[in-house]
Scaffold this motif. Structure first.
Motif, short mmCIF file in Angstrom:
data_model
loop_
_atom_site.label_atom_id
_atom_site.label_comp_id
_atom_site.label_asym_id
_atom_site.label_seq_id
_atom_site.Cartn_x
_atom_site.Cartn_y
_atom_site.Cartn_z
N ALA A 169 88.97 52.42 34.27
CA ALA A 169 89.00 53.42 35.34
C ALA A 169 90.14 54.38 35.03
O ALA A 169 91.14 53.98 34.41
CB ALA A 169 89.20 52.77 36.71
N PRO A 170 90.00 55.62 35.43
CA PRO A 170 91.08 56.60 35.17
C PRO A 170 92.40 56.15 35.76
O PRO A 170 92.47 55.71 36.90
CB PRO A 170 90.57 57.87 35.88
N ARG A 178 91.34 40.42 41.80
CA ARG A 178 91.91 41.58 42.48
C ARG A 178 92.59 42.48 41.47
O ARG A 178 93.34 42.01 40.63
CB ARG A 178 92.91 41.14 43.55
N VAL A 179 92.31 43.80 41.58
CA VAL A 179 92.83 44.77 40.62
C VAL A 179 93.61 45.82 41.38
O VAL A 179 93.15 46.35 42.39
CB VAL A 179 91.68 45.42 39.83
N LEU A 180 94.81 46.12 40.88
CA LEU A 180 95.65 47.14 41.48
C LEU A 180 95.21 48.51 41.01
O LEU A 180 95.17 48.79 39.81
CB LEU A 180 97.11 46.88 41.09
N LEU A 181 94.88 49.40 41.96
CA LEU A 181 94.45 50.74 41.63
C LEU A 181 95.64 51.69 41.59
O LEU A 181 96.65 51.47 42.27
CB LEU A 181 93.44 51.24 42.66
N PRO A 182 95.53 52.80 40.85
CA PRO A 182 96.61 53.79 40.87
C PRO A 182 96.69 54.46 42.24
O PRO A 182 95.70 54.55 42.96
CB PRO A 182 96.19 54.78 39.78
N ASN A 196 78.80 42.01 43.66
CA ASN A 196 78.94 41.92 45.11
C ASN A 196 79.99 42.88 45.65
O ASN A 196 79.85 43.43 46.74
CB ASN A 196 79.30 40.49 45.52
N SER A 197 81.07 43.04 44.88
CA SER A 197 82.16 43.91 45.32
C SER A 197 82.80 44.51 44.06
O SER A 197 83.00 43.81 43.07
CB SER A 197 83.20 43.10 46.10
N PRO A 198 83.06 45.84 44.06
CA PRO A 198 82.92 46.76 45.18
C PRO A 198 81.49 47.24 45.37
O PRO A 198 80.72 47.30 44.41
CB PRO A 198 83.82 47.92 44.78
N ARG A 199 81.17 47.59 46.62
CA ARG A 199 79.90 48.21 46.92
C ARG A 199 79.97 49.70 46.58
O ARG A 199 81.06 50.26 46.48
CB ARG A 199 79.53 48.02 48.39
N PRO A 200 78.84 50.38 46.43
CA PRO A 200 78.88 51.81 46.13
C PRO A 200 79.65 52.58 47.20
O PRO A 200 79.42 52.39 48.40
CB PRO A 200 77.40 52.20 46.11
N ASP A 201 80.58 53.42 46.76
CA ASP A 201 81.39 54.26 47.65
C ASP A 201 82.20 53.44 48.66
O ASP A 201 82.50 53.92 49.76
CB ASP A 201 80.51 55.27 48.39
N GLU A 202 82.55 52.22 48.30
CA GLU A 202 83.35 51.38 49.19
C GLU A 202 84.74 51.97 49.36
O GLU A 202 85.35 52.46 48.40
CB GLU A 202 83.45 49.97 48.62
N ALA A 203 85.25 51.93 50.60
CA ALA A 203 86.60 52.40 50.88
C ALA A 203 87.59 51.29 50.54
O ALA A 203 87.45 50.16 51.01
CB ALA A 203 86.73 52.81 52.34
N VAL A 204 88.59 51.60 49.73
CA VAL A 204 89.55 50.62 49.27
C VAL A 204 90.89 50.88 49.95
O VAL A 204 91.47 51.96 49.79
CB VAL A 204 89.72 50.68 47.74
N ALA A 205 91.36 49.89 50.71
CA ALA A 205 92.63 50.03 51.43
C ALA A 205 93.75 49.38 50.64
O ALA A 205 93.54 48.42 49.90
CB ALA A 205 92.53 49.41 52.81
N ASN A 206 94.96 49.89 50.79
CA ASN A 206 96.18 49.32 50.21
C ASN A 206 96.15 49.27 48.69
O ASN A 206 96.96 48.59 48.07
CB ASN A 206 96.43 47.91 50.75
N GLY A 207 95.19 49.95 48.08
CA GLY A 207 95.19 50.06 46.63
C GLY A 207 94.77 48.82 45.88
O GLY A 207 94.98 48.71 44.69
N ILE A 208 94.13 47.84 46.56
CA ILE A 208 93.67 46.63 45.88
C ILE A 208 92.14 46.61 45.87
O ILE A 208 91.51 46.69 46.93
CB ILE A 208 94.21 45.37 46.54
N GLY A 229 98.02 55.15 49.98
CA GLY A 229 98.97 54.09 49.73
C GLY A 229 99.25 53.24 50.93
O GLY A 229 98.81 53.50 52.04
N ALA A 230 100.01 52.14 50.72
CA ALA A 230 100.37 51.22 51.78
C ALA A 230 101.70 51.63 52.38
O ALA A 230 102.51 52.30 51.76
CB ALA A 230 100.47 49.80 51.21
N ARG A 231 101.94 51.22 53.60
CA ARG A 231 103.22 51.50 54.25
C ARG A 231 104.32 50.65 53.62
O ARG A 231 104.07 49.69 52.92
CB ARG A 231 103.13 51.19 55.75
N ALA A 232 105.54 50.99 53.90
CA ALA A 232 106.68 50.23 53.36
C ALA A 232 106.96 49.00 54.21
O ALA A 232 106.64 48.97 55.40
CB ALA A 232 107.92 51.12 53.34
#
Length: 850
Positions: free
Chosen positions: A53-54, A88-92, A20-32, A124-127
């Protein structure tokens, strides 16, 4: 539910699944990255998924969440029922595409590629500012302490730092979790909708097709539509009325339309059509139609409204199921995707406001049933007898506006309720028949003076107009209660959640207005929540600990009492309560957690002195000193809180009605274990593993082929699933335990560390299944060995107790009867409600005559 497709890289034959998630070419915000779906194998069971994933270290994702929808799709595959995953997975850090692979690890050790997706990182996310940093550090520390005490703290510093970073991103997501208010700009939305509806109308008129409704001699609902032009929207409305499960009659009043309305009406079969030479307005036309109606109820429905499936059915159930209900309205959604109203408020000066207007319609504040001042006549269901007794709509408000508010106020004055039903969902164009929006607003202002004069005495009791709608969102008097706990209280989660659910039901029975706030886990889908949580309870899903402070600030002064369960939530509440908040705090001590934690540590081989145990218990009981009332699950734990200085303590156990299964001893066989499995170190998992390792071999020798064990419970771990086979059957989560209680002879509860009072033992005994348990549980229950249950702590003794209950019909009958009597005495629902009433009264300083 869709099955896996080739583009998901699902191997044919080996696996079934869907991502169900992620969808193909889904935009990932805040690196999660949210990884959610289901997967199972028709061969070896899937133990877990492994994410590659790399730039990411190998990440393991548990598989085993309940998926009833998948089970229905694959009824012959037992593993489908527990095939879900959600992590939930934290992306680089970075931007651009990232290729993600999910490999299924099978029980035999084989790895099979299950899914492959490319996602797009948005950066990345804001501070945080200083306030956010403080919240982050506080809640991170609370999570760390809780994880340590529950044995979940990662041993690797690298894992712990990764979890801290994930927590940081989650807090940013929670702060930004409110969806955007509009899907498309309002003007464009109406233009697009109009264009689509005109195409549909033109196609219908050109095709010569007809719309039909079956004739009904005894309609349950008479649906009244008043028309003045806008044939394209009328067609949209009519199409939504063609697949109803409720028998209806359709009454249309054409107020001298000048567009294609006449041609459309010529294409209708089975509808009663009333034609007026002049436009008499909405109010008079509704009364005109109502005089011809035969239905038990009337539905006033705007012709620019579209009913979503199930909406009318839900409204009818609400109207007929609620005592003294006079009218039911629904959740109205505008064409741009924003909320028009979730019930409406009448202020003291006679002005009105749609609750939640302009917000996302799917926020939790709009997802629960409640009494309201009035609901819009765009969708308003009312008993025909009441409508007639009140004289219909007041034609002093003709041609339109304020007639619905006036009708609902008159219903309230007549002692009837007006109810908002969140499951009655209507897409509403709004102002479709008005010459202009400005004209509609001007007419509303004119009618307000008449309304205010007519209902001056009633309005004097209303709230003054305020942007803080929360203070007027519920009609009438009542006690407002906020309940804080880890997760939404579904019985399948165990760990005190069944009792929390019963507390909610008791609060509703006491006519409290209740908000339930899960601080840690969402816990269940909305549809599942509505099956177990009362419809009138607001459940703040998805807000979490990070937004609790904002929530309490927004609703400062609204709640009379705050019930908070578990020590870490009490600490959290103290940190977040606004200065000067007047709400009285009730600490619901579902269990003394320190005693359970120490017992678990000792079983794991750690040396914990009695002095350390006493220190931890004292620290936990001392938390309650700031609460005005403590609720304890047992008399023994209540006395400990009283000794620690709790102001007032009550024993509030379980609320379970005896419902003994009917099958006699001779037609039963086998043993039953029930419990939720949160991890391999949890009390239920420890109990099952000890039983399987130490007790089960002895029972097999004693009972031979009669030794069969059934294991049921939510979220079984991979190690639990490994027990399945031969004489042991692992079912996973089971919606209804009654059939299992009816076929088993013995309920086993080999719990070696726990706190509170074991709900599962009360539940099994209430269904007439005798229990073999440890002496720890016998003490918690205050039940006696060989009177209400058999108790033993060593493997040989426990096996002997199980064998005795399984073989001795006289003892089985005697213990069954005694345990049923204790459940009836100890778990009375009436006593449960009355104890909670006394606790609320004590918290609020109210004294009642005995």
């Amino acid at each position: 539910m869709q099955r896996g497709r080739p583009d998901q890289a699902r191997p044919t034959g080996a696996l079934e699944g869907f991502l169900n998630s992620p969808r193909p070419d889904e935009a990932v915000a805040n690196g999660i990255l949210q990884v959610r779906g289901w997967v199972f194998s028709r061969g070896a069971p899937v133990k877990e998924l492994i994410l590659h994933a790399p730039g990411i270290a190998e990440r393991r994702i548990p598989v085993g969440l309940p998926r009833a929808d998948v089970s229905k799709l694959f009824p012959r595959d037992p593993l489908a029922a527990q095939s879900g995953f959600d992590e939930r997975v934290l992306l680089p850090s970075g931007r651009g595409p990232l290729d993600v692979e999910l490999w299924a690890l099978l029980d035999g050790g084989e790895r099979v590629l299950a899914f492959a997706r490319r996602v797009m990182r948005e950066g990345g996310a804001r501070a945080f500012d200083l306030g956010e940093a403080r919240d982050f550090l506080r809640t991170a520390a609370q999570k760390a302490v809780r994880a340590y005490r529950e044995g979940r703290l990662p041993a690797s510093p690298r894992h712990w730092l990764r979890n801290l970073a994930l927590h940081y991103r989650e807090m940013l997501l929670e702060r930004r979790s409110a969806p955007p208010p509009a899907i498309v700009p309002a003007g464009n939305a109406k233009e697009l909708l109009t264009a689509e509806c005109r195409v549909a109308l033109r196609a219908l008129l050109d095709s010569g097709a007809r719309l039909s409704w079956p004739h009904c001699n005894e309609p349950r609902v008479s649906v009244i539509l008043v028309l003045h032009n806008r044939a394209e929207l009328t067609l949209r409305c009519l199409r939504s009325l063609r697949a109803l499960e409720v028998p209806i009659e359709l009454i249309l009043v054409d107020n001298a339309s000048e567009d294609e309305t006449g041609a459309l009406l010529e294409r209708l079969d089975g509808a009663r059509i009333l034609r007026n030479r002049d436009n008499v307005g909405f109010t008079k036309a509704v009364n005109q139609a109502a005089k011809t109606a035969r239905g038990i109820h009337l539905l006033l429905l705007n012709n620019d409204a579209e009913l979503l499936p199930g909406s009318l059915e839900s409204a009818v159930r609400t109207l007929e199921g609620a005592g003294e209900a006079g009218a039911v309205g629904g959740r109205l959604i505008l064409p741009d995707g924003r909320l028009q109203e979730a019930g409406s408020i009448v202020w003291r000066d006679g002005t009105c406001a749609g609750y939640g207007r302009g917000d996302s319609p799917f926020q939790p504040m709009y997802a629960f049933e409640r009494d309201v001042d009035y609901c819009s006549a765009a969708f308003l269901l009312t008993p025909r007898a009441l409508f007639e007794s009140l004289g219909g709509l007041d034609e002093a408000f003709a041609p339109a506006y304020y007639e619905d508010a006036d009708y609902c106020v008159r219903a309230w004055k007549a002692g009837r309720r007006v109810i908002y039903d969140p499951d009655a969902v209507v897409l509403h164009y709004e102002f479709a028949s008005s010459a202009s929006r400005a004209q509609a607003i001007r007419m509303q202002a004119e009618r307000r003076g008449l309304f205010a004069e007519k209902h001056a005495e009633w309005l004097a009791r209303q709230a003054t107009a305020s942007p803080r709608f929360v203070h007027a969102r519920a009609h009438g008097a009542g006690v407002n209660v906020l309940f804080l706990d880890d997760r939404a209280p579904l019985a399948r989660f165990g760990s005190g959640n069944p009792r929390a659910r019963d507390v909610l039901h008791a609060l509703v029975a006491l006519e409290c207005r209740v908000t339930f706030y899960p601080t840690t886990f969402a816990g269940g889908e909305p549809a599942e929540l509505r099956r177990e949580v009362p419809r009138g309870v607001e459940v703040m899903l998805g807000w979490g600990a990070a937004r609790l402070g904002d929530f309490l600030d927004e609703r400062a002064g609204f709640y009379d009492c705050i019930v908070v369960s578990r020590p870490h939530n009490l600490r959290l509440l103290r940190d977040r309560l606004p200065v000067g908040e007047r709400a009285r705090v009730i600490y619901d001590a579902e269990a003394l957690f320190a005693a359970r934690e120490v017992a678990g540590e000792r079983l794991a081989g750690r040396r914990v002195s009695d002095a350390e145990l006493a220190r931890r218990v004292a620290e936990e009981t001392a938390l309650a000193r700031g609460a005005c009332v403590v609720l304890s699950v047992s008399d023994g734990e209540r006395r400990q809180f009283e000794a620690a200085g709790a102001a007032r303590a009550f024993t509030l156990g379980h609320a379970i009605a005896p419902a003994a299964t009917a099958r006699p001893f001779a037609e039963r066989a086998g043993l039953l274990f029930v419990g939720a499995f949160h991890n391999d170190a949890s009390p239920n998992a420890d109990a099952l593993f000890w039983f399987a390792r130490e007790v089960w071999p002895r029972l097999r020798e004693t009972l031979g082929d009669g030794a069969r064990l059934t294991v049921a419970g939510a979220r079984p771990t991979a190690r639990v699933w490994q027990l399945h086979g031969g004489a042991i059957e692992v079912l996973g989560e089971v919606d209804d335990l009654a059939p299992l209680y009816d076929r088993a002879r013995v309920f086993v509860a080999p719990t070696r560390f726990a706190a509170g009072v074991p709900y599962k033992v009360h539940h099994a005994a209430a269904h007439g299944l005798p229990v073999a348990a440890t002496s720890l549980l016998a003490r918690q229950l205050d039940w006696r060995h060989d009177v209400e249950l058999l108790a033993a702590d060593d493997a040989a003794g426990f096996a002997a107790a199980c064998a005795a209950l399984h073989s001795d019909v006289a003892r089985w009958d005697r213990l069954r009867s005694a345990a049923l009597a204790r459940v009836e005495r100890d778990c009375s629902r009436a006593a449960f409600v009355e104890t909670l009433r006394a606790a609320l009264d004590s918290a609020r300083g109210i004294k009642r005559d005995a």
